[in-house]
Structures are given as structure tokens and as C-alpha cells.
Write an enzyme that holds these catalytic residues in place. Structure first.
Site, PDB file in Angstrom:
ATOM      1  N   TRP A  60      -4.220  -8.369  -3.882  1.00 38.38           N
ATOM      2  CA  TRP A  60      -5.413  -7.817  -4.170  1.00 38.38           C
ATOM      3  C   TRP A  60      -6.079  -7.886  -3.042  1.00 38.38           C
ATOM      4  O   TRP A  60      -6.582  -9.055  -2.196  1.00 38.38           O
ATOM      5  CB  TRP A  60      -6.272  -8.905  -5.259  1.00 38.38           C
ATOM      6  CG  TRP A  60      -7.693  -8.314  -5.675  1.00 38.38           C
ATOM      7  CD1 TRP A  60      -8.678  -8.219  -4.622  1.00 38.38           C
ATOM      8  CD2 TRP A  60      -8.256  -8.153  -6.957  1.00 38.38           C
ATOM      9  NE1 TRP A  60      -9.512  -7.601  -5.394  1.00 38.38           N
ATOM     10  CE2 TRP A  60      -9.575  -7.534  -6.760  1.00 38.38           C
ATOM     11  CE3 TRP A  60      -7.668  -8.125  -8.207  1.00 38.38           C
ATOM     12  CZ2 TRP A  60     -10.163  -7.232  -7.813  1.00 38.38           C
ATOM     13  CZ3 TRP A  60      -8.374  -7.767  -9.084  1.00 38.38           C
ATOM     14  CH2 TRP A  60      -9.581  -7.329  -9.100  1.00 38.38           C
ATOM     15  N   ASP A  61      -6.246  -6.869  -2.351  1.00 38.49           N
ATOM     16  CA  ASP A  61      -6.717  -6.489  -0.910  1.00 38.49           C
ATOM     17  C   ASP A  61      -8.116  -5.946  -0.733  1.00 38.49           C
ATOM     18  O   ASP A  61      -8.726  -5.687  -1.912  1.00 38.49           O
ATOM     19  CB  ASP A  61      -5.769  -5.483  -0.009  1.00 38.49           C
ATOM     20  CG  ASP A  61      -5.610  -5.843   1.555  1.00 38.49           C
ATOM     21  OD1 ASP A  61      -6.345  -6.379   1.815  1.00 38.49           O
ATOM     22  OD2 ASP A  61      -4.906  -5.069   1.781  1.00 38.49           O
ATOM     23  N   ASP A  83       0.824  -1.128   0.075  1.00 38.95           N
ATOM     24  CA  ASP A  83      -0.017  -0.102  -0.031  1.00 38.95           C
ATOM     25  C   ASP A  83       0.748   0.905   0.299  1.00 38.95           C
ATOM     26  O   ASP A  83       1.824   1.333   0.752  1.00 38.95           O
ATOM     27  CB  ASP A  83      -0.734  -0.194   1.251  1.00 38.95           C
ATOM     28  CG  ASP A  83      -1.984   0.814   1.264  1.00 38.95           C
ATOM     29  OD1 ASP A  83      -2.095   1.817   0.150  1.00 38.95           O
ATOM     30  OD2 ASP A  83      -2.950   0.509   2.110  1.00 38.95           O
ATOM     31  N   ASP A 113      -2.809 -11.283   8.767  1.00 39.70           N
ATOM     32  CA  ASP A 113      -2.121 -10.114   9.335  1.00 39.70           C
ATOM     33  C   ASP A 113      -1.303 -10.313  10.346  1.00 39.70           C
ATOM     34  O   ASP A 113      -0.181  -9.446  10.839  1.00 39.70           O
ATOM     35  CB  ASP A 113      -2.857  -8.771   9.442  1.00 39.70           C
ATOM     36  CG  ASP A 113      -3.069  -7.826   8.099  1.00 39.70           C
ATOM     37  OD1 ASP A 113      -2.539  -8.477   7.125  1.00 39.70           O
ATOM     38  OD2 ASP A 113      -3.902  -7.104   7.949  1.00 39.70           O
ATOM     39  N   ARG A 147     -12.273   1.671   7.773  1.00 37.35           N
ATOM     40  CA  ARG A 147     -11.028   2.278   7.395  1.00 37.35           C
ATOM     41  C   ARG A 147     -11.087   3.324   6.582  1.00 37.35           C
ATOM     42  O   ARG A 147     -10.367   3.488   5.377  1.00 37.35           O
ATOM     43  CB  ARG A 147     -10.125   0.948   6.714  1.00 37.35           C
ATOM     44  CG  ARG A 147      -8.589   1.212   7.033  1.00 37.35           C
ATOM     45  CD  ARG A 147      -8.021   0.100   6.225  1.00 37.35           C
ATOM     46  NE  ARG A 147      -6.587   0.205   6.465  1.00 37.35           N
ATOM     47  CZ  ARG A 147      -5.658  -0.276   5.911  1.00 37.35           C
ATOM     48  NH1 ARG A 147      -5.730  -0.473   4.480  1.00 37.35           N
ATOM     49  NH2 ARG A 147      -4.364  -0.340   6.099  1.00 37.35           N
ATOM     50  N   CYS A 200      -6.410 -11.524  -0.701  1.00 41.15           N
ATOM     51  CA  CYS A 200      -6.045 -10.896   0.722  1.00 41.15           C
ATOM     52  C   CYS A 200      -7.243 -10.080   1.080  1.00 41.15           C
ATOM     53  O   CYS A 200      -7.887  -9.379   0.359  1.00 41.15           O
ATOM     54  CB  CYS A 200      -4.903  -9.973   0.649  1.00 41.15           C
ATOM     55  SG  CYS A 200      -4.446  -9.184   2.170  1.00 41.15           S
ATOM     56  N   ASN A 251     -10.535  -4.455   2.507  1.00 42.70           N
ATOM     57  CA  ASN A 251     -10.476  -4.083   3.817  1.00 42.70           C
ATOM     58  C   ASN A 251     -11.772  -3.758   4.627  1.00 42.70           C
ATOM     59  O   ASN A 251     -11.512  -2.906   5.421  1.00 42.70           O
ATOM     60  CB  ASN A 251      -9.262  -3.067   3.994  1.00 42.70           C
ATOM     61  CG  ASN A 251      -7.971  -3.722   3.752  1.00 42.70           C
ATOM     62  OD1 ASN A 251      -7.604  -4.714   4.628  1.00 42.70           O
ATOM     63  ND2 ASN A 251      -7.050  -3.425   2.924  1.00 42.70           N
TER      64      ASN A 251
HETATM   65  C1  DGJ Z   1      -4.157  -5.412   4.891  1.00 45.34           C
HETATM   66  C2  DGJ Z   1      -3.322  -6.259   4.480  1.00 45.34           C
HETATM   67  O1  DGJ Z   1      -3.685  -7.527   5.078  1.00 45.34           O
HETATM   68  C3  DGJ Z   1      -1.936  -5.836   4.758  1.00 45.34           C
HETATM   69  O2  DGJ Z   1      -0.753  -7.151   4.441  1.00 45.34           O
HETATM   70  C4  DGJ Z   1      -1.600  -4.789   4.008  1.00 45.34           C
HETATM   71  O3  DGJ Z   1      -1.492  -4.965   2.741  1.00 45.34           O
HETATM   72  C5  DGJ Z   1      -2.562  -3.599   4.440  1.00 45.34           C
HETATM   73  N1  DGJ Z   1      -3.740  -4.069   4.197  1.00 45.34           N
HETATM   74  C6  DGJ Z   1      -2.202  -2.568   3.626  1.00 45.34           C
HETATM   75  O4  DGJ Z   1      -3.119  -1.309   3.564  1.00 45.34           O
END
Ligand code: DGJ
Length: 747
Positions: free
Chosen positions: A486-487, A376, A557, A452, A535, A489
Site C-alpha cells: 500500500w503505497d 506499480d 527506497d 509526482r 509504504c 507518494n
Molecule cells: C514508491 C515505492 O517506495 C517503490 O517501492 C515503488 O513501489 C514505487 N513507489 C512505485 O511507483
């Protein structure tokens, strides 16, 4: 059924009696029994004399001529009539005591339905009976129809001959001339015979604490494993296993297991019905779902994969891992081994610059890293998590000449280049959101709750889907990118799709995920050598749906190496080590401040796909030497770890000092035993660990992984039988220490 070039050669038998049914007739004149046999598993279902499709059997293989469904033993060997049970009492009507393979919600059903529908005239009674069947390739298709209305369901069945894993799914079709509202639809309903000693195993957790194993008795109190988050989520994984109390453990006993291939809100329910039979139903989560099925329209469910073994939880997971490696993960058995990667996230967070990343890349190359990943912070106005998501253009303050100089540098150091993206999200503080505030999930006039500091783009919209695909396509085309992390969140809130007609707005749960799969599939098609890591704040979106498009996954994480042993133990109950990434990061660890040695961190992370996420700028020469040693050692065993068979010899737990895992190559030529000591007690030496999976008759030479000497007095060479029966262990002392033995076949 063929998938990725492999053929499902298992036997599917339809034992025909004389069958005469149409949508309105509910009493076929004969019996029809279907069997699927493969790899030591028989699954059978049949049509009863009232036309219901009944589950007959799921377990160890039966004789090919066994009289499944026979009601009169004198007539064994012939297909005979299956007699549907009648009413037991006024409170147990026939519709609720008949164990249906895929029941409609109607006629007094009191267990979970396969399908729940509301017709345009308000009728909510749905009774599904057998109509027809056919076998296409190695897939059995059984068509059910409502007793009066032209609503049909096709159930699909296939079995993998190597593992006995079943693939089941369903398609509902509206053959009428008015829309039908589908309120609930399962991919499959499974039934286990009545017993009171079943135990359900499942996986649960939260961010940075995923993959915790739980177990609970199966009783008439329904247990629901679900996500209401819009994605799979950290809470419950769409995987289950059912064993028998006292009979099932890691190495013994019956296990029925399964996983839903779906990356959105899901629901799997497990419970005993009114006669003590266990019903397992899984599909889209109905809590906020409905689908107005137009005349002529069909709705497909995802696939529910499921298997059986009598070899305990260990054999169940090994079979499921094999199945995933052959039939789910991209490239199947031809998939590349996971390269050793470096990821900058824990080292730099958002403070990503060309110079800083180059410095890390130089250091990573020194220790044998093969893929360098910028996480990121490289794009838009991304200096924190408050801005930039959605703007996938290189930040020119951080990378004045774009990504090319860094990529060239990384490649000149002999590594591939990878990049982090979170394409489904947008910060309010971004050019994309300023231009398209209507592109996010929302209900007009309601708050847009941020998680977030970000909102979820509504991928269900075709313009958003096309935009995301085009942006990523350009990013990969314009830069020499081998790998995308590819995240994803946050969870969904205010999951509105206001542009759709009211009756279609709740399609969003399905349409979103389908479009996500479309983007992933299309990106892979356009860039065949591109690899993708799934991810979601660690392991928040890992399932057999996303795995069909992902070469690897970010497991959690939480990178603490001791916590990680527990996480890996949970993860591998369901999913293959082939995709399970683990990083060596800094000590003390951010998650729990635990202090561990670099050796221990490597030994923990080497039990999956190895990565390094430490701040290499803080390392001393000795750390580089230690890391280089372990990376080189890992490369000698990674094929066995990633593509072999996993034996969980001694699972890690909060109370136990020693845990151990063993990986054995598919050809039996190499085995690796990891021995991890949580903390010493008294002056005891750990007791012997017994390797599993070696060939008893073969001679193996043993060595320590890394440069350590074998424990004093241990023979260098012996048969697999010797190692497995006599056992071995390293005399570990202290806290958080480990060792690994490598067994190489001598002949
Ligand atoms: C969440 C991921 O699990 C982390 O490894 C990292 O990529 C962060 N996001 C970055 O914002």
C-alpha cells in the site's frame, strides 16, 4: 485495558484521600495520588490542594508505600496533601509554575498546553482541574474539567506489565450548549524533573535517506518534531528518546522514550519550562487544525506510547520492539514470520507484462522466494507515473486475460501473490478523476498542485472512503491476492474540504487518517488472511498508528546495502525488525552508484525481513546459486532476526570501519551476529566484537551463516559467557564485505 487478547496486569493504584470537587470548586480537601507500576517502571500523578493534576514521577520503580507527593516527611506513608506551588514572581504566576499533567491554555500558562480552546463567546481562558477518576479493567481514567465551563477532558492511562510501556490518550467533551473550537489537543504531556543534562534523540531524513539519527541538548529553546505534510512524512518520525548527557549510551543510562500512534500531521514538542523541567507534548499538529466541537460531542486523540529504562538506548528499543510485537502489530505474538519476497519494481518499473512477470516469477522460485509481488504499472493506463492512478482495473494490454493466469503461475511455483496499490491517489489523467474531479483535496478556484503528477483523494469524505474500500475489497475478492503493498507518494497541498461547513473544514487532517484506518481495518476484517505492507515512497508513513494495520513496512527506497545499514540502525531505534523489510537489488545501486557484492547485499538485507528486488533476467547461474544459498541460510535464522532481541553492538557510521548487530531469540537458544566491514584501513584486523544477549551459562555451538568456514583457531563450542567476554570476529579485508556467526544452544 486489553488488546488483542493480552491482559495488562500491571498495578494501577489510586491512593485516595478525601476528595471533594466539582466543576466549579478548585480546592479539593484531600490528596489523590495515582500510580502505575509495571516492568521496573513507576509512573505517578496526583491532585494538589488547588485541584490541579500534577505529574509526580516517571522512572525506576519506587517502593509500594513510598510517600509520593508528600510535603511533610513526618507524615510519610499516608496520602497527604500535595501543595500546589504559588506565584514566584509577577512573571512566574502560579498557573505557569504548577507542573500540570495536562494543562489547559489559560491562567498564564507559558509552556505547551494539553488543550487550547475558544468558546463561542470568545473566552479563550481554559483552566483544567481534577474532577473524578475511575479504574476500568487495567485502565485509569482521570477526568478534568474547566473551572467554570462544562468542558471536560478524560485522560486515559495503562501500563504494560512486560515492558513498562505506558499508553496515554485523551478525550475532550463539550458539555455545553454552544460549539467550542478546539485549536490544539495533545494525546499526552509528559514531564521530567528539572536537570540541565538531558539530550533529545530523534529521527529525521528525506526520501531515500530516512531514519537518520540526530541528537540535541534539551534546553528552554523548544524543539519541535512535526509533520505538516498530511501524513507522517520522511522528515521527522513521531518518536523521541531522551537520555542524559554523559550517562546514557547504547548500553547504559536512563532513557525516556515514546511514539505517537498517528499517521497524519503531528507535533511533538520537547523543551524545558521556566523552572527547568522538561515538558514533552504530542498530538495532532495544530498548525492547520481546528475542530468545532458541537454540544455533546467528544474528540479522541490518538495514543501516545511511552516508556522508561535505565539500560540505555539498546534496552529502550528492545522493550519498545517487544511491546510493538505483542500489542501493536496485527496478530501480536501470533504474527507469521515475514516470507521472503520478490518485488519487480527496480527490475521493470512500469514495464509490467504478464509474460515478463512470469519469467521473473520462475527465476524467483528457483532461489526460494515465497511471495511474488507485482509492483506499480499493472492497472489502468499506467505506463508511467503520469496516468492511471485511481483506475484499479487490470490493464488488458499488459494482462490480456486479467491477473488470473499470472497468479495461477505464481501459485503453481509455490509462491503467494502480492500486488502494489496506491489507493489514496489519483492522476488527473484517469477515468476516476474525469468522473469525480471534486473528490480530491482542494480549495475551489485555487491551483491543484500535483506531486509526482498526482492529487490526493479526500478520504475524509465518506463517499471517497467507501469507494476506495469497495474497489480494494473487489480487487482482493476477485483475485487470489495474499498481500497488498500500500503505497502513498506525495505530501498534501491545498488541503481543502470545501463541501463541509466552514467551521468543520479543518477536521480534514483527522477525518482523513481515521478513514484510512477504517479502510485498512475493514479490509483486514473482510479478508483475514490478507497481509499489508505500509509504504510511502519508502519509509514516509511509518508510525504506531499505521503499524496497527500493517504486517510489514517498506523501510526506504534506498536499497544500497551500505546506506541501508545506517537506515536500519536508525529505524530500529524506534521500530521492530519484525516489520522492517529490506531488498537485495542490483549493483551498482540506483541511489548512489555504489558497487557491492551479492554476498554483502544479502548480509545487509537479512538483518530484517528479506526481499529481493533485483532484475533476475540479468543474473548468471552463479548469482542464482549464491542467492539460493543465502535465502536458505536466512530461513534458518529469520525467526531470531524477526522475533528476537536486537543488540546494536557497533553502529554503522561514516567514520567507522566495522559495524555489527546481534539478534538473540526470545528463548535464548539462538543468536546471530552480523559483522559488516565498510572499508579496510592499513593492515589491521578488525578488533573482537562482543556478542550480547546470550545465556552466559549455556553452551553454544557456533557456525558461519552460509557455507563459510569458521576463522582459523576459533573454537566451535563454548559458553555464552565465553563468547560474550572473549569476543570474536571474522578477519574481513577489503570494502563492503561481511560475515555472520550463528550461535545455537547445544543442550
Ligand atoms: C514508491 C515505492 O517506495 C517503490 O517501492 C515503488 O513501489 C514505487 N513507489 C512505485 O511507483
Amino acid at each position: 485495558m486489553t488488546r488483542r487478547g493480552s491482559t495488562w496486569l500491571a498495578t494501577i493504584v489510586a491512593v485516595m484521600g478525601s476528595v471533594s470537587v466539582d466543576a466549579k470548586v478548585t480546592a479539593p480537601a484531600g490528596a489523590t495520588v495515582f500510580r502505575l507500576d509495571g516492568a521496573g517502571v513507576t509512573y505517578a500523578l496526583g491532585v494538589d490542594d488547588k485541584g490541579y493534576l500534577e505529574p509526580l514521577y516517571w522512572g525506576p520503580p519506587l517502593g509500594t508505600k513510598d510517600p509520593l507527593g508528600t510535603i511533610d516527611p513526618a507524615r510519610s506513608g499516608e496520602p497527604v496533601l500535595l501543595k500546589a506551588p504559588g506565584e514566584l514572581s509577577g512573571f512566574d504566576p502560579a498557573g505557569s509554575v504548577t507542573p500540570q499533567e495536562y494543562p489547559g491554555q489559560g491562567e498564564g500558562l507559558v509552556s505547551e498546553p494539553g488543550l487550547k480552546a475558544v468558546f463561542a463567546d470568545g473566552n479563550r481562558d481554559l483552566v483544567l482541574k481534577y474532577r473524578s477518576h475511575r479504574v476500568e479493567g487495567e485502565t485509569l481514567l482521570v477526568e478534568l474539567a474547566d473551572i467554570h465551563r462544562p468542558l471536560t477532558v478524560v485522560l486515559r492511562y495503562a501500563i504494560d506489565p512486560e515492558t513498562g510501556v505506558l499508553a496515554r490518550s485523551a478525550t475532550v467533551r463539550n458539555g455545553g450548549d454552544s460549539p467550542v473550537r478546539i485549536d490544539q489537543i495533545a494525546a499526552a504531556v509528559f514531564t521530567l524533573s528539572a536537570r540541565d543534562d538531558y539530550t533529545l534523540h530523534y529521527l529525521t531524513g528525506r526520501h531515500a535517506a530516512e531514519w537518520q539519527k540526530k541528537r540535541i541538548a534539551v534546553t528552554p529553546a523548544l524543539t519541535v518534531l512535526e509533520s505538516r505534510r498530511g501524513s507522517t512524512g520522511h522528515g521527522n518520525n513521531p518518536w523521541f528518546a531522551i537520555g542524559r548527557d554523559g550517562a546514557t549510551d547504547e548500553d547504559h543510562g536512563p532513557v525516556w522514550y515514546g511514539a505517537l500512534a498517528w499517521s497524519g500531521s503531528f507535533r511533538i514538542s520537547v523543551g524545558q519550562d521556566n523552572l527547568g523541567r522538561v515538558r514533552i507534548a504530542g498530538g495532532f499538529n495544530p498548525y492547520d487544525f481546528s475542530w468545532s466541537l458541537k454540544p455533546g460531542e467528544t474528540l479522541d486523540t490518538p495514543t501516545f506510547y511511552a516508556g522508561y529504562t535505565d539500560g540505555g538506548m539498546g534496552a529502550a528499543s528492545r522493550a519498545f520492539h517487544r511491546f510493538q510485537m505483542a500489542h501493536v502489530i496485527p496478530h501480536g505474538d501470533r504474527a507469521k514470520l515475514r516470507p521472503v519476497l520478490y518485488n519487480s519494481w527496480e527490475a521493470t518499473a512500469f514495464d509490467v507484462t504478464e509474460r515478463g512477470q512470469e519469467a521473473l516469477a520462475e527465476k524467483a522460485a528457483r532461489i526460494g522466494v515465497e511471495r511474488f509481488v507485482v509492483d506499480d504499472g499493472w492497472f489502468g493506463a499506467r505506463d508511467s507515473d503520469r496516468a492511471g492512478l485511481g483506475d484499479w482495473t487490470v490493464n488488458r494490454t499488459k494482462f490480456p486475460d486479467g491477473l488470473k493466469p499470472l497468479i495461477d503461475k505464481v501459485k503453481s511455483l509455490g509462491m503467494e501473490f502480492g500486488l502494489w496499490v496506491e489507493p489514496e491517489m489519483v492522476n488527473v489523467d484517469s477515468d476516476l478523476y474525469r468522473a469525480h474531479p471534486d473528490w480530491v483535496l482542494n480549495f475551489p478556484g485555487r491551483p491543484r498542485t500535483e506531486g509526482r503528477n498526482q492529487l490526493v483523494l479526500n478520504l475524509a469524505r465518506s463517499d471517497v472512503r467507501d469507494h476506495v474500500l469497495n474497489v480494494l475489497d473487489r480487487l482482493v475478492r476477485d483475485n487470489d491476492i495474499a498481500f497488498l503493498k500500500w503505497d502513498y507518494n506525495r505530501n498534501w497541498t491545498e488541503a481543502g474540504w470545501p463541501e463541509m461547513p466552514l467551521a468543520d473544514q479543518q477536521r480534514v487532517h483527522v477525518a482523513y487518517v481515521r478513514n484510512l484506518y477504517h479502510i485498512l481495518a475493514e479490509l483486514r476484517r473482510r479478508h483475514p488472511s490478507l497481509e499489508i505492507e505500509a509504504c510511502s515512497g519508502g519509509g514516509g508513513r511509518i508510525d504506531l498508528g499505521i503499524l496497527a494495520y500493517s504486517d510489514q513496512v517498506w523501510t526506504s527506497d534506498n536499497t544500497d546495502p551500505a546506506d541501508r545499514l545506517m537506515i536500519q540502525d536508525g529505524f530500529t531505534q524506534a521500530y521492530a525488525p519484525a516489520v522492517m523489510m529490506a531488498w537485495v537489488t542490483d549493483s551498482p545501486n540506483w541511489a548512489n552508484t555504489r558497487v557491492t557484492s551479492l554476498d554483502y547485499r544479502f548480509l545487509s538485507a537479512m538483518q530484517g525481513g528479506l526481499g529481493i528486488g533485483a532484475n533476475l533476467n540479468h543474473w548468471q547461474d552463479a548469482d542464482f546459486a549464491t542467492a539460493a544459498k543465502w535465502v536458505a541460510a536466512y530461513k534458518t535464522i529469520r525467526a531470531t532476526v524477526q522475533r528476537g532481541r536486537l543488540y546494536r553492538i557497533a553502529p554503522p557510521s561514516r567514520d567507522d570501519g566495522t559495524s555489527a548487530t546481534m539478534y538473540v531469540a526470545a528463548d535464548g537458544r539462538q543468536g546471530v551476529l552480523f559483522q559488516m566491514l565498510h572499508s579496510s584501513m592499513w593492515r589491521d584486523n578488525p578488533s573482537a566484537l562482543h556478542p550480547q544477549g546470550l545465556d552466559p551459562a549455556r553452551l553454544y555451538r557456533v557456525r558461519m551463516l552460509g557455507d563459510g568456514a569458521l576463522p582459523e583457531g576459533m573454537p566451535r563450542q563454548a559458553s555464552g559467557a565465553f563468547w560474550m567476554n572473549i569476543g570474536l570476529c571474522a578477519p574481513l579485508k577489503g570494502d563492503f564485505v561481511g560475515a555472520a556467526f550463528v550461535f545455537n544452544a547445544v543442550d
